[in-house]
Design a protein around this motif. Structure first.
Motif, mmCIF file in Angstrom:
data_model
loop_
_atom_site.group_PDB
_atom_site.id
_atom_site.type_symbol
_atom_site.label_atom_id
_atom_site.label_comp_id
_atom_site.label_asym_id
_atom_site.label_seq_id
_atom_site.Cartn_x
_atom_site.Cartn_y
_atom_site.Cartn_z
ATOM 1 N N PRO A 33 42.823 28.760 10.064
ATOM 2 C CA PRO A 33 41.932 29.860 9.664
ATOM 3 C C PRO A 33 40.973 29.471 8.550
ATOM 4 O O PRO A 33 39.781 29.818 8.599
ATOM 5 C CB PRO A 33 42.905 30.962 9.221
ATOM 6 N N THR A 34 41.477 28.762 7.544
ATOM 7 C CA THR A 34 40.614 28.335 6.441
ATOM 8 C C THR A 34 39.501 27.425 6.943
ATOM 9 O O THR A 34 38.332 27.565 6.558
ATOM 10 C CB THR A 34 41.448 27.605 5.371
ATOM 11 N N THR A 35 39.846 26.500 7.814
ATOM 12 C CA THR A 35 38.853 25.581 8.359
ATOM 13 C C THR A 35 37.834 26.321 9.220
ATOM 14 O O THR A 35 36.621 26.058 9.127
ATOM 15 C CB THR A 35 39.537 24.482 9.190
ATOM 16 N N ALA A 36 38.313 27.251 10.067
ATOM 17 C CA ALA A 36 37.396 28.030 10.900
ATOM 18 C C ALA A 36 36.436 28.842 10.040
ATOM 19 O O ALA A 36 35.241 28.958 10.341
ATOM 20 C CB ALA A 36 38.183 28.943 11.834
ATOM 21 N N HIS A 37 36.962 29.421 8.955
ATOM 22 C CA HIS A 37 36.124 30.199 8.037
ATOM 23 C C HIS A 37 35.047 29.309 7.432
ATOM 24 O O HIS A 37 33.859 29.688 7.392
ATOM 25 C CB HIS A 37 37.004 30.796 6.941
ATOM 26 N N GLU A 38 35.424 28.130 6.969
ATOM 27 C CA GLU A 38 34.459 27.223 6.342
ATOM 28 C C GLU A 38 33.429 26.720 7.345
ATOM 29 O O GLU A 38 32.231 26.647 7.043
ATOM 30 C CB GLU A 38 35.206 26.043 5.716
ATOM 31 N N GLN A 39 33.880 26.388 8.555
ATOM 32 C CA GLN A 39 32.968 25.878 9.574
ATOM 33 C C GLN A 39 31.948 26.941 9.989
ATOM 34 O O GLN A 39 30.763 26.653 10.191
ATOM 35 C CB GLN A 39 33.746 25.414 10.796
ATOM 36 N N ALA A 40 32.410 28.195 10.116
ATOM 37 C CA ALA A 40 31.494 29.273 10.483
ATOM 38 C C ALA A 40 30.510 29.562 9.353
ATOM 39 O O ALA A 40 29.319 29.811 9.590
ATOM 40 C CB ALA A 40 32.288 30.532 10.844
ATOM 41 N N ARG A 41 30.974 29.534 8.116
ATOM 42 C CA ARG A 41 30.104 29.782 6.970
ATOM 43 C C ARG A 41 29.014 28.724 6.867
ATOM 44 O O ARG A 41 27.870 29.014 6.492
ATOM 45 C CB ARG A 41 30.944 29.791 5.693
ATOM 46 N N GLU A 42 29.350 27.476 7.218
ATOM 47 C CA GLU A 42 28.384 26.389 7.151
ATOM 48 C C GLU A 42 27.499 26.293 8.384
ATOM 49 O O GLU A 42 26.609 25.438 8.449
ATOM 50 C CB GLU A 42 29.128 25.065 6.946
ATOM 51 N N GLY A 43 27.761 27.154 9.387
ATOM 52 C CA GLY A 43 26.951 27.152 10.595
ATOM 53 C C GLY A 43 27.346 26.105 11.616
ATOM 54 O O GLY A 43 26.629 25.883 12.594
ATOM 55 N N ALA A 44 28.498 25.444 11.416
ATOM 56 C CA ALA A 44 28.945 24.422 12.349
ATOM 57 C C ALA A 44 29.576 25.015 13.603
ATOM 58 O O ALA A 44 29.699 24.329 14.624
ATOM 59 C CB ALA A 44 29.944 23.490 11.665
#
Length: 371
Positions: free
Chosen positions: A174-185
Motif C-alpha cells: 500500500p505504501t509503495t502504491a501510494h507513492e507511485q500514484a502520487r509521483e504519477g508512475a
C-alpha cells in the motif's frame, strides 16, 4: 499475545539480554568443579542461547511473515477455510468488513490523504471457500471528486506459508502504491492482499483439487465477483491484475494464463512454473494427468493456445534458483501473450529483493489494466 506481536518480540529480546547479563554476573560464582557449578553454567548458557534463537526467530518471522499465529506455527490450523454449508452464512453476505487500519504514509490516518486498508472476510459461492483478505483503497476512493469513479484492482499474493499482513508490513505494497500514484508512475489502484493458502495448513498451489479445495475457482471467479460487488471496481474484461512472490508468483502467472478475461496482467516475482508435490501439498491431482499438465506453465506455453494477457517475470543472475527456468519461460512465450521481465544482477529469494521489484511491478500492472 500473538506470534507477530511486537510485545512478544520485545519481551523475548529483554529475556535474552537479562539472561546474558545474569550469565556474566553469576559466572564467577559458578566457577567451581562441582556438579552443581557445572550444571549451573550449562543451564545459563543453554537458556541464553535458546532466548537468542527465540528472539531471532520471532524477528525473522515478523519480517518475512512465515506464520501468522501460534496455531499456524504449531500446525494446529486444521481444515479451516473450506465452507460446506453456505446457508449458515448467507445472511451475512459474501463479504464482511471486520476491521480497518491506516496506511503508513504522512497523514495516513485520514483516508482522503493516505487511503485505507480494510480487513474483510470473504465467502466464495462457487468454491465454497471462506477466507480473509486486506483491501487497500487509495485516497482517491474517498474523495468527493471520484465518487462515481471505478478503479482497477489487483490481487496481491504471498508465498507459502506467508501471511497477508506481511504484504503491507514487510513488503509495503500500500505504501509503495501510494507513492507511485502520487509521483504519477501509476494510476490509483485497489489492492486485494491475501495468502494463496485459503485452506490452511495445506498448500493447494492455486489448483482445483479433485474432491478438495477449489482454489483456482475461488481466485478466478469468486474473488473478483465478490470484490466487484462491494467496491467500485472496473468491470470490463481483463481489468484485473494479479501479483505474487514465490508460490504467489506461480499462482499469479497461472491465473493470468488460464483466465485472461479476468486477469489482463500477471506478475510473478521469483516464481516457479510447475506445482510441487510434497508433504505440504498432498496429492493435488489424484492421478488426473490432464489437470497436472494444465498446472504446468511450461507445458501450457509449449502446447496450449497463447492467452491474450500480459506477463511479468522477475529473477536475478546471482541468488535466485529460478534464473534458468525464467529465461526458458520468456523464450517460450508467443503472441498474443505479452512478456516483460525484471532481471537483477543479484538478489536472493527474500523480501529485500522483492521490495526492489515492487515499484516497477505495480507501475507495469497499472499500465496494462487501465485505459
Amino acid at each position: 499475545m500473538g506470534l507477530t506481536s511486537s510485545k512478544v518480540l520485545a519481551l523475548s529480546v529483554l529475556l535474552a539480554v537479562l539472561l546474558f547479563a545474569g550469565t556474566v554476573w553469576l559466572w564467577p560464582r559458578l566457577a567451581g568443579r562441582t556438579w552443581g557449578s557445572v550444571a549451573g553454567r550449562v543451564g545459563l548458557l543453554l537458556a541464553t542461547q535458546l532466548a537468542l534463537f527465540l528472539s531471532v526467530g520471532l524477528g525473522v518471522n515478523q519480517a518475512f511473515g512465515f506464520y501468522a499465529t501460534w496455531d499456524d506455527l504449531l500446525g494446529r490450523e486444521q481444515g479451516q477455510g473450506v465452507v460446506t454449508d453456505l446457508g449458515a452464512v448467507s445472511t451475512r453476505g459474501p463479504l464482511q468488513v471486520v476491521g480497518t487500519r491506516y496506511v503508513n504514509v504522512p497523514g495516513g490516518s485520514r483516508p482522503k490523504v493516505g487511503g485505507q486498508i480494510q480487513k474483510v472476510d470473504i465467502v466464495g459461492k462457487r468454491s465454497h471457500i471462506a477466507t480473509s483478505a486486506y483491501v487497500y483503497l487509495p485516497p482517491e476512493y474517498f474523495r468527493h471528486h471520484y465518487r462515481d469513479h471505478t478503479f482497477p484492482a489487483s490481487v496481491v499474493l504471498t508465498g507459502y506459508p506467508g501471511t497477508a499482513e506481511a504484504l503491507f508490513k514487510g513488503l509495503r505494497y500500500p505504501t509503495t502504491a501510494h507513492e507511485q500514484a502520487r509521483e504519477g508512475a501509476m494510476r490509483p489502484m485497489i489492492l486485494v492482499m491475501m495468502r494463496p493458502t485459503v485452506a490452511p495448513p495445506r498448500d493447494t498451489e492455486c489448483v482445483d483439487v479433485p474432491g478438495g479445495p477449489q482454489t483456482e475457482t475461488f481466485f478466478a471467479h469468486d474473488l473478483p465477483q465478490v470484490i466487484s460487488a462491494h467496491y467500485r471496481v472496473h468491470r470490463r474484461s481483463g481489468s484485473w491484475g494479479v501479483v505474487g512472490d514465490s508460490t504467489g508468483g506461480y499462482c499469479a502467472l497461472k491465473l493470468a494464463m488460464h483466465h485472461p478475461r479476468v486477469y489482463g496482467a500477471g506478475a510473478g516475482l521469483s516464481a516457479y512454473y510447475k506445482a510441487p508435490i510434497d508433504a505440504t501439498t498432498g496429492d493435488l491431482f489424484h492421478g488426473d494427468e490432464a489437470l497436472e499438465r494444465h498446472a504446468d506453465l511450461m507445458w501450457t506455453l509449449e502446447h496450449g493456445r497463447p492467452p491474450a494477457t500480459s506477463l511479468l517475470v522477475t529473477t536475478s543472475r546471482r541468488g535466485e534458483s529460478n534464473y534458468g527456468n525464467t529465461m526458458r519461460f520468456i523464450r517460450e512465450v508467443k503472441p498474443p501473450t505479452g512478456i516483460s521481465s525484471i532481471v537483477l544482477d543479484s538478489g536472493g529469494h527474500n523480501f529485500n529483493t522483492w521490495r526492489r521489484e515492487i515499484p516497477a511491478t505495480l507501475a507495469w500492472v497499472s499500465a496494462r489494466i487501465t485505459d
